[in-house]
Design an enzyme around this catalytic site. Sequence first.
Site, short mmCIF file in Angstrom:
data_model
loop_
_atom_site.label_atom_id
_atom_site.label_comp_id
_atom_site.label_asym_id
_atom_site.label_seq_id
_atom_site.Cartn_x
_atom_site.Cartn_y
_atom_site.Cartn_z
CE1 TYR A 165 -3.14 2.97 0.46
CE2 TYR A 165 -3.63 2.17 2.67
CZ TYR A 165 -3.86 3.07 1.64
OH TYR A 165 -4.79 4.06 1.79
CE LYS A 168 -6.12 1.79 -1.17
NZ LYS A 168 -6.79 1.85 0.15
#
Length: 304
Positions: free
Chosen positions: A144, A172
């Site tokens: 992330y 992400k």
Amino acid sequence: MTKFRGALTAMITPMNKDGSVDYEGFRKNVKFQLEEGIDGLVPLGTTAETPTLDEKPGEEEDKLIAIVMEEVKEFEKKSGKKVPVILGAGSNNTRDAVAYCERAKKAGADAALVVTPYYNKPSKEGIYRHFEAVSKVGIPIIVYNIQGRTGVNIPTDTLARIAELPNIAGVKEASGNINQMADVIAQIKSKKPDFAVLSGDDGLTLPLIALGGDGIISVVSNLAPAIVSEMANKALDGDIEAARKIHYRLLPFFKAAFVDGNPTSIKYAMNVKKMPSGPCRLPLVEVTDEAKKIIEKALVECGL
């Protein structure tokens, strides 16, 4: 390894008026997501207010995990459709991140979402070693990258190193930099087709998929899972014109859903629509009166 594509919802944690977790509201939201055809669920992330949740064994976080896993397994059994669950497992303490990944693996999650260590501001080597440690747990890891919250960007050359580690399933990408996202696709995904590149910004879903990305970990889909999923999957199927129409329909709400922060804005919108949501926990507070007007106007404009 499970393929992560389409629209996956970064789920809110609904609260009661007294600030306690609304577990039945959470269960209702999970059921709603599944019935509306969402492609995956991401509990215990930023949008879930995870830093304020009790992580002691058997307490709030464990109860939320149990609910989502129970409902997803029941849905998969009845429908025959696989719905991946990616559990938030981030920390700026590598030992804790490893423990959270172990918890996700034990719970039967399909992957763990691990954010760049925040506040510490590690070097590129420190970032690499953090992800090296969690990769050894044996559960697929979604990296992330969100510099706006962590203070540190993962450069593409560092992400390429991380992507070579075992169990690294994708990223992400919430850097907000479409050029960096394109570099990730060109330099990493082109060599590792199964490496999922997911947007962390609802408004960049269509551009990212058009560049070769795989979808979105979405905030907006808390409220509108079916239409966000339709947009992502139309784009993935090559029907860019249909996806573009949905994108522009939702554009006012893509903006409004972050007008006064996240998850404060999406929780207010869900409260307006009488969905389980409730207040946020401090240090987050209710959105301003000006923001409320913007959110309400966007809901009407988008037909939500």
